[in-house]
Write an enzyme that holds these catalytic residues in place. Sequence first.
Site, PDB file in Angstrom:
ATOM      1  N   LYS A  12      40.436  30.708  35.664  1.00 11.92           N
ATOM      2  CA  LYS A  12      41.309  29.875  34.999  1.00 11.92           C
ATOM      3  C   LYS A  12      40.936  28.422  35.291  1.00 11.92           C
ATOM      4  O   LYS A  12      39.861  28.147  35.981  1.00 11.92           O
ATOM      5  CB  LYS A  12      42.821  30.110  36.032  1.00 11.92           C
ATOM      6  CG  LYS A  12      42.539  29.646  37.316  1.00 11.92           C
ATOM      7  CD  LYS A  12      43.165  28.403  37.493  1.00 11.92           C
ATOM      8  CE  LYS A  12      42.937  28.197  39.418  1.00 11.92           C
ATOM      9  NZ  LYS A  12      42.617  26.679  39.583  1.00 11.92           N
ATOM     10  N   ASP A 138      47.120  32.361  44.191  1.00  7.72           N
ATOM     11  CA  ASP A 138      46.899  32.431  42.780  1.00  7.72           C
ATOM     12  C   ASP A 138      47.022  33.737  42.382  1.00  7.72           C
ATOM     13  O   ASP A 138      46.559  34.100  40.998  1.00  7.72           O
ATOM     14  CB  ASP A 138      45.424  31.422  42.491  1.00  7.72           C
ATOM     15  CG  ASP A 138      45.744  30.064  42.543  1.00  7.72           C
ATOM     16  OD1 ASP A 138      46.991  29.541  42.166  1.00  7.72           O
ATOM     17  OD2 ASP A 138      44.626  29.386  42.522  1.00  7.72           O
TER      18      ASP A 138
HETATM   19  P1  ATP Z   1      40.654  28.390  43.921  1.00  5.66           P
HETATM   20  O1  ATP Z   1      40.536  28.117  42.348  1.00  5.66           O
HETATM   21  O2  ATP Z   1      41.620  29.610  44.306  1.00  5.66           O
HETATM   22  O3  ATP Z   1      40.748  27.383  44.890  1.00  5.66           O
HETATM   23  P2  ATP Z   1      37.993  28.689  44.287  1.00  5.66           P
HETATM   24  O4  ATP Z   1      37.300  28.776  42.784  1.00  5.66           O
HETATM   25  O5  ATP Z   1      37.858  27.343  44.936  1.00  5.66           O
HETATM   26  O6  ATP Z   1      39.275  29.301  44.326  1.00  5.66           O
HETATM   27  P3  ATP Z   1      36.603  31.026  45.118  1.00  5.66           P
HETATM   28  O7  ATP Z   1      35.213  31.416  44.212  1.00  5.66           O
HETATM   29  O8  ATP Z   1      37.711  32.006  44.618  1.00  5.66           O
HETATM   30  O9  ATP Z   1      37.104  29.965  45.309  1.00  5.66           O
HETATM   31  O10 ATP Z   1      36.278  31.631  46.766  1.00  5.66           O
HETATM   32  C1  ATP Z   1      35.879  30.640  47.505  1.00  5.66           C
HETATM   33  C2  ATP Z   1      35.352  31.192  49.138  1.00  5.66           C
HETATM   34  O11 ATP Z   1      35.785  32.466  49.066  1.00  5.66           O
HETATM   35  C3  ATP Z   1      33.907  31.417  48.925  1.00  5.66           C
HETATM   36  O12 ATP Z   1      33.729  30.844  50.104  1.00  5.66           O
HETATM   37  C4  ATP Z   1      33.822  33.066  49.020  1.00  5.66           C
HETATM   38  O13 ATP Z   1      32.799  33.320  50.129  1.00  5.66           O
HETATM   39  C5  ATP Z   1      34.986  33.604  49.343  1.00  5.66           C
HETATM   40  N1  ATP Z   1      35.108  34.819  48.638  1.00  5.66           N
HETATM   41  C6  ATP Z   1      35.800  35.943  48.976  1.00  5.66           C
HETATM   42  N2  ATP Z   1      36.055  36.671  47.986  1.00  5.66           N
HETATM   43  C7  ATP Z   1      35.256  36.264  46.985  1.00  5.66           C
HETATM   44  C8  ATP Z   1      34.952  36.771  45.512  1.00  5.66           C
HETATM   45  N3  ATP Z   1      35.497  37.903  45.373  1.00  5.66           N
HETATM   46  N4  ATP Z   1      34.512  35.853  44.787  1.00  5.66           N
HETATM   47  C9  ATP Z   1      34.343  34.783  45.032  1.00  5.66           C
HETATM   48  N5  ATP Z   1      34.522  34.163  46.453  1.00  5.66           N
HETATM   49  C10 ATP Z   1      34.944  34.854  47.402  1.00  5.66           C
END
Ligand code: ATP
Length: 297
Positions: A12, A138
């Site tokens: 998203k 989310d």
């Molecule tokens: P958001 O937009 O909800 O803030 P994000 O894009 O910042 O999410 P993600 O990529 O969802 O962050 O994840 C960040 C952290 O979560 C990383 O430190 C990662 O190790 C951990 N994590 C746990 N499960 C997953 C997964 N399936 N995919 C990616 N990261 C994951």
Amino acid sequence: MITHLRLKAYGKINLGLDVLGRREDGYHEVRMIMQTVRLHDSIDLYRTREPGIRLETNLYYLPTNEQNLAYRAAKLLMDEFGIREGVSMHLRKFIPVSAGMAGGSTDAASVLFGVNKMFGLGLGVRALMERGVTLGADIPYCLMRGTALSEGIGEKLTALPPVPQCQVLIAKPGISVSTKVVYEALDAMELKPEQHPDIDGMIRAIREKDLHRVAGKFGNVLELVTAGRYPVIGQIEQAMLECGAENAMMSGSGPTVFGLFTNPRAAEAAYEALRFGKYAKLAKQVYLTGFYNVKRD
Ligand code: ATP
């Protein structure tokens, strides 16, 4: 009996993101305009006779145990329903990690959806959302998909009409941002009313299917923190605008930047410039994609 499912877990972007305040329990009250994009992770889910959960991913640095949201999503349903068989999951990540694109949340949403289907648990999307929000704010939105207003901590969702299709250029600089740190820094700031994005104006523009005005209403209160610390975010936005984007902004807590283009040739040229050309130093990952508006109901 279903023994294998291939799931697409879509990322998203936030077309608008406002934070209203911090609740006693530490969660933040938000008002966000969410938009699913076609960029997705791929998850193969296999039913196994051997009990337990196994997870493999193509990214060596991601956890494959309970620290992975996909694992926790499977465990949540398998524990609750006392499932004696097992699941084996192969997760291929394409959505940038720690990027503000809800990569982990969307993987978890897809696994909830898949495990429910594979084992015939009979839960509707609402019931999956109620369980999902206990793992991440989310996740309910990732179960729903499309264009939506997300309020509360992310559990109050209102579907909006689809935003007119266009090219979405996504560029993630080679820096990592902690969502928690960004929110903490925002809490310490005193925001003036004019620093909050016009979410209601954005909703009106979406209802009127006016892409130009949607782009004009871009606003993300978390950019005050993240772009303040990392000038590369503003530089990528500037590069996209110079290449003809309607507008460009940071998604979520960052550092991913996206730009909307109504001219496919300009979008291609901007992709080339950020990927290989004169702006290549600014971004580590670059994708040219579009909106994805197929809802799960
Ligand atoms: P958001 O937009 O909800 O803030 P994000 O894009 O910042 O999410 P993600 O990529 O969802 O962050 O994840 C960040 C952290 O979560 C990383 O430190 C990662 O190790 C951990 N994590 C746990 N499960 C997953 C997964 N399936 N995919 C990616 N990261 C994951």
